[in-house]
Design a protein around this motif. Structure first.
Motif, short mmCIF file in Angstrom:
data_model
loop_
_atom_site.label_atom_id
_atom_site.label_comp_id
_atom_site.label_asym_id
_atom_site.label_seq_id
_atom_site.Cartn_x
_atom_site.Cartn_y
_atom_site.Cartn_z
N GLU A 446 1.13 -1.52 -0.14
CA GLU A 446 -0.06 0.01 -0.14
C GLU A 446 0.72 1.43 -0.07
OE1 GLU A 446 -2.63 -0.11 3.23
OE2 GLU A 446 -3.75 -1.67 3.13
N TYR A 448 0.41 5.02 0.00
CA TYR A 448 -0.49 6.59 -0.22
C TYR A 448 -0.22 7.75 0.48
CZ TYR A 448 -3.93 2.83 -0.69
OH TYR A 448 -4.89 1.79 -0.80
N GLY A 449 0.10 9.03 -0.68
CA GLY A 449 1.17 9.81 -0.19
C GLY A 449 2.27 10.10 -0.01
N TYR A 452 4.84 7.34 3.22
CA TYR A 452 4.13 5.71 2.66
C TYR A 452 5.17 5.04 3.84
CZ TYR A 452 7.11 5.68 -1.39
OH TYR A 452 8.46 4.78 -1.90
#
Length: 581
Positions: A446, A448-449, A452
């Motif tokens: 994952e 995200y942003g 991370y």
């Protein structure tokens, strides 16, 4: 007439000045930037100089400093753009700028005053140290101590270097990778402590936090080895701390260009060891020398064949060349390589010697330690780099999501992708983005942003308030369900809320310049096109010698030849001053 612009912010530009004649022509040709011209015209206006030939020389001197030189060799300046209309003569000696001390003219070299003063100071401080009476040595105690310092990892060459350094206040210890520089330093410290009866204050320093950490760890390991046959050496282990040069000298928040320690407030240490000295620019060397007590010992350690400092100067290589042939030379060179990775050693050797055919022969010889991927199109390069880069990024991510910052940082040092450029198809920005994209394609990962979990970090400037320094590395790690940034400092693992770190960038790939002072088990070197002005032998050599166990070069034969056959040139007068005594 050409309008010139000077940036005053990231996206804000204003008219800086108006140039005509030579300055305009050299600006339009791309030899000078607007800031070069702006500084030169401003200096001319303040100093009463209107001759455009002198102003051109000043602008070229500004450009030279910006590119890492300390001064300008006007006799060679024409080679930078032979197609332009250069002045037939340079009336420097009649310039009011010279009379006012704004510029300096010496040995056919043109200096801006600040850099002339710095170079003169470094020379004079070194000369003063060499002129001091040698430190006293208890010969009987030395003979007894040397008898306990034997072993398979202490060669006759290293022994000679240690004994020579023991009799000096200043030592320049040089050698390539695997020649035992750290082994020599550790044994020198043990002997110095023995001569002092145990009471010895020691500082281990380096230009970057990563290099300081490596130095401390390596010296402690060697001292522990020495202590097996000489138990007294164990007392030194807890007394050697790795520091960045900025921390050693004491950064002052009220004056970023000066330090707490200077001629009026000297460093307390009896011995100061500076590793990776090739990275130390002229300004920092000047600050270090003025902060040392005259009776203290200075040991500069490094490889003069590596890349020079990012800032102006080529101090280590100047010292080695300038002291060559002098009877009072403080240079001790280590040449015997003890590394088991013989193929990496051979590649470094032929690179140092500068024979492109030999370099290509080593690269193309089947080996478990050296490999060469001859690729020029982007699809082939991506195919070559993706497996290792993705596997390395995933290993860091796995440790980060397992909330294990120490393991994540260890994984970060197992593989390194090195690029010459920051931008463009061969630059770190593109390759950082590609590795992130490949990692995000994994359904388990994952991303995200910006912050991370698993993001590798490189600190890009000193932040004294947070105690993080240029060149230190880190990883974003999950801790209690939230991301935290861990940075491997010179003394401890430091934890931060991600938002507190401003000057960091992603480090799936890094520039060869930034890699100095660090190593990885496996290294991939991505060479740019042969036309790149960054391709030099020193750059290539530095990249190759970052590898502990395996180095892979990706690029064309033409790029390899261009790198081997191009030497980095920096104009300085320090080696001439030293050679004159």
């Amino acid at each position: 007439m050409t309008e010139l612009f000077e940036p005053v912010g990231e996206h804000d530009w204003r008219i800086a000045t108006t140039a005509t004649g030579l300055l305009a022509a050299f600006n339009e040709a791309g030899v000078l930037t607007s800031s070069d011209v702006h500084v030169a015209t401003r200096i001319g206006a303040l100093g009463g100089e209107a001759d455009e030939r002198v102003l051109l020389a000043v602008a070229l001197a500004v450009r030279a400093v910006r590119r890492g030189s300390v001064c300008l060799d006007l006799s060679a300046a024409r080679e930078t753009a032979p197609e332009l209309a250069w002045p037939d003569e340079w009336p420097i000696e009649q310039s009011p700028l010279l009379t006012a001390g704004v510029i300096r003219w010496e040995r056919g070299l043109l200096y801006l005053d600040r850099y002339h003063r710095l170079e003169t100071q470094v020379h004079d401080d070194l000369a003063a140290r060499l002129a001091l009476a040698p430190p006293p040595v208890d010969e009987a105690r030395l003979d007894a101590a040397l008898a306990r310092l034997g072993g398979d990892h202490f060669s006759d060459e290293q022994r000679a270097a240690v004994v020579a350094a023991l009799r000096r206040r200043t030592t320049i210890l040089t050698g390539g990778p695997g020649t035992g520089k750290t082994t020599t330093v550790a044994r020198l410290l043990a002997l110095l402590a023995d001569q002092a009866g145990g009471g010895l204050s020691i500082a281990l320093a380096a230009p970057t936090g990563k290099a300081a950490t490596r130095l401390q760890e390596a010296v402690v390991t060697e001292l522990e080895s020495v202590a097996r046959t000489w138990p007294e050496a164990a007392g030194l282990v807890g007394r050697v701390d790795g520091l960045t040069l900025h921390r050693l000298l004491g950064w002052r928040p009220d004056n970023a260009t000066r330090f707490r320690h200077d001629r009026s407030n000297r460093l307390k240490y009896d011995v100061v060891v500076v590793d990776e000295s090739s990275m130390v620019e002229l300004t920092m060397m000047g600050r270090l020398l003025e902060a040392l007590r005259p009776e203290s010992r200075l040991v500069l350690v490094g490889d003069p064949r590596q890349l020079t400092s990012v800032g102006a100067g080529a101090v280590l290589s100047d010292l080695v060349a300038g002291f060559e042939g002098r009877t009072d030379s403080p240079v001790a060179a280590l040449n015997v390589n003890f590394r088991s990775e013989q193929d990496i050693k051979e590649l470094a050797t032929v690179l140092r010697d500068g024979d492109a055919d030999d370099v290509l022969r080593v690269l193309r010889t089947p080996s478990e330690q050296v490999s060469f991927v001859e690729a020029t199109d982007q699809a082939s390069i991506e195919a070559a780099l993706r497996p290792d880069s993705l596997a390395a990024a995933r290993a860091v991510w796995q440790a980060a999501v397992a909330e294990d910052p120490a393991r994540a940082l260890d994984e970060l040092d197992r593989y390194r992708l090195l690029c010459a450029h920051r931008e463009g198809p061969y630059g770190v920005r593109r390759w950082n983005q590609l590795v992130e994209r490949w990692l995000a394609e994994d359904p388990e990962v994952e991303i995200y942003g910006l912050w991370y979990v698993g993001r590798p970090l490189l600190v890009t400037s000193n932040d004294y308030a947070l105690d993080v320094y240029n060149g230190e590395t880190g990883v974003v790690v999950r801790q209690g369900g939230r991301p935290r940034a861990f940075v491997a400092g010179s003394e401890r693992l430091k934890e931060f809320a991600p938002g507190r770190l401003d000057a960091v960038e992603t480090m799936h790939a890094m520039t060869i310049h930034k890699s100095q002072g660090s190593q990885a088990d496996r290294v991939t070197v991505l060479l740019p096109d042969e036309g790149s002005r960054l391709l030099t032998r020193e750059l290539f050599y530095t990249a190759v010698t970052r590898a502990r166990h395996h180095v892979r070069v990706v690029g064309s034969e033409a790029a390899v030849r261009a790198a081997v056959e191009t030497r980095a040139q920096r104009a300085t007068g320090l080696r001439l001053r030293l050679a004159e005594g």
